[in-house]
Design an enzyme around this catalytic site. Structure first.
Site, mmCIF file in Angstrom:
data_model
loop_
_atom_site.group_PDB
_atom_site.id
_atom_site.type_symbol
_atom_site.label_atom_id
_atom_site.label_comp_id
_atom_site.label_asym_id
_atom_site.label_seq_id
_atom_site.Cartn_x
_atom_site.Cartn_y
_atom_site.Cartn_z
ATOM 1 N N TYR A 90 -7.401 17.745 -0.486
ATOM 2 C CA TYR A 90 -6.169 18.467 -0.180
ATOM 3 C C TYR A 90 -5.233 18.310 -1.360
ATOM 4 C CZ TYR A 90 -5.613 13.673 1.399
ATOM 5 O OH TYR A 90 -5.656 12.304 1.474
ATOM 6 N N ARG A 128 -9.826 -0.259 -6.242
ATOM 7 C CA ARG A 128 -10.016 0.349 -4.926
ATOM 8 C C ARG A 128 -11.270 1.212 -4.877
ATOM 9 N NH1 ARG A 128 -6.687 4.955 -1.577
ATOM 10 N NH2 ARG A 128 -6.824 3.989 0.474
ATOM 11 N N HIS A 161 0.833 -1.204 0.000
ATOM 12 C CA HIS A 161 0.000 0.000 0.000
ATOM 13 C C HIS A 161 0.866 1.252 0.000
ATOM 14 C CE1 HIS A 161 -3.995 1.918 0.828
ATOM 15 N NE2 HIS A 161 -3.179 2.922 1.119
ATOM 16 N N HIS A 184 1.386 5.112 -2.637
ATOM 17 C CA HIS A 184 0.878 5.896 -3.763
ATOM 18 C C HIS A 184 2.040 6.568 -4.497
ATOM 19 C CE1 HIS A 184 -2.928 5.439 -1.638
ATOM 20 N NE2 HIS A 184 -2.401 6.062 -0.598
ATOM 21 N N HIS A 242 -5.890 -0.348 6.218
ATOM 22 C CA HIS A 242 -5.600 0.350 7.475
ATOM 23 C C HIS A 242 -6.312 -0.253 8.700
ATOM 24 C CE1 HIS A 242 -3.745 2.923 4.674
ATOM 25 N NE2 HIS A 242 -4.671 3.852 4.546
ATOM 26 N N ASP A 301 2.010 2.995 3.243
ATOM 27 C CA ASP A 301 1.097 4.121 3.013
ATOM 28 C C ASP A 301 1.856 5.387 2.592
ATOM 29 O OD1 ASP A 301 -1.426 5.302 2.786
ATOM 30 O OD2 ASP A 301 -1.465 5.962 4.869
#
Length: 295
Positions: A48, A123, A30, A32, A180, A247
């Site tokens: 954001y 996802r 996981h 990005h 998570h 993450d």
């Protein structure tokens, strides 16, 4: 009056070492890749604006930790544009696979093309803090489009909503991966309704849980001691269906003092799963099992 989209912080380029040897073939399931926005612009509906976190910075982080493989997971900041993820797969030269985002206009042919390009999951991120909503009609349509491909379905939601989602998640006729640790609140204890729902789901053979986001759910910060009892309960219950992820680049942080260190998150995995054999399994063979790769 147009609302202002706030900028959030980027990751610290310095990554600490976890203090234990990461096994060869370890996966980060996981993370990005964001931008560069000059090539992959963000969606106007984002919550954001993160700074660029491009592929080369991601590879540098994984190299520093000794991580060999990974899933680049689509972030809501990029809307429904999956190019950044697919291009990261190509640019990783075989190290990464992708988890994409799909919508109501998705077709089976599009999914087959994405599969050929390295996508292996889809996802649905509907945690309000990060944007996105759950449309069950769209979900069912996408599920039909990917049915023949053997992809997994990745879910990100608010932990408080888990009791109300449990029956629906249990009914999904596909492999499900929960982000998570279900975003449960560790301050509410092991007997809280959301965690009880999570453990019931984790007992099902088609449901996997990511030991990710300890920084997001912890009330005390590193080494995330308040998360340990929850991770260990999940390890006892479903150790062969747990995954780890960094993450990175930790979107949605506005306080530099709270910005996680991937090395410390990996260090915490040793507390979550003290048994070295099981810990290595979570990092190496579990992701391959999820992909149905013969060992």
């Amino acid at each position: 009056m147009q609302s202002v989209i706030p900028p959030c912080l980027g990751p610290d380029p310095e990554v600490s070492q976890p203090g234990w040897t990461v096994p060869p073939g370890a996966w980060d399931t996981h993370f990005h890749v964001l931008g560069p926005t000059s090539q992959y612009p963000y969606a106007a509906t984002r919550k954001y604006t993160p700074p660029d976190a491009p592929l080369d910075a991601c590879l540098a982080m994984h190299n520093a930790l000794g991580i060999d493989r990974g899933f680049v997971v689509h972030a809501n900041t990029h809307g429904f544009d999956n190019r950044v993820d697919i291009d990261a797969v190509t640019g990783s030269q075989g190290r990464y696979l992708a988890v994409v985002r799909l919508g109501e206009g998705t077709t089976a042919d599009e999914c087959r093309r994405l599969h050929a390009a390295g996508a292996r999951g889809v996802r649905f991120a509907f945690n309000p803090q990060h944007g996105g909503t759950l449309d069950k009609t769209v979900f069912s349509h996408v599920l039909e489009c990917i049915e023949e491909l053997g992809w997994f379905v990745n879910l990100h939601f608010d932990g408080a909503s888990l009791p109300g989602l449990e029956d629906w998640i249990a009914s999904i006729p596909a492999t499900v991966v929960i982000d998570h640790m279900g975003r449960i609140d560790p301050s509410l204890g092991l007997d809280q309704l959301p965690f009880q729902a999570l453990t019931r789901l984790a007992a099902r053979s088609n449901i996997w849980v990511k030991l990710t986001g300890a920084d997001r759910i912890s009330k005390v910060g590193p080494p995330y001691s308040d998360v340990v009892p929850f991770a260990r309960r999940l390890a006892d219950l479903a150790g062969d269906r747990l995954l780890w992820g960094s993450d990175w680049p930790h979107t949605g942080y506005f306080d530099a003092a709270r910005m996680p260190d991937p090395g410390k998150l990996l260090r915490a995995l040793a507390d979550f799963i003290p048994d070295r054999t099981l810990r290595d399994q979570v990092l190496t063979t579990n992701p391959l099992k999820l992909l149905r790769v013969a060992l």
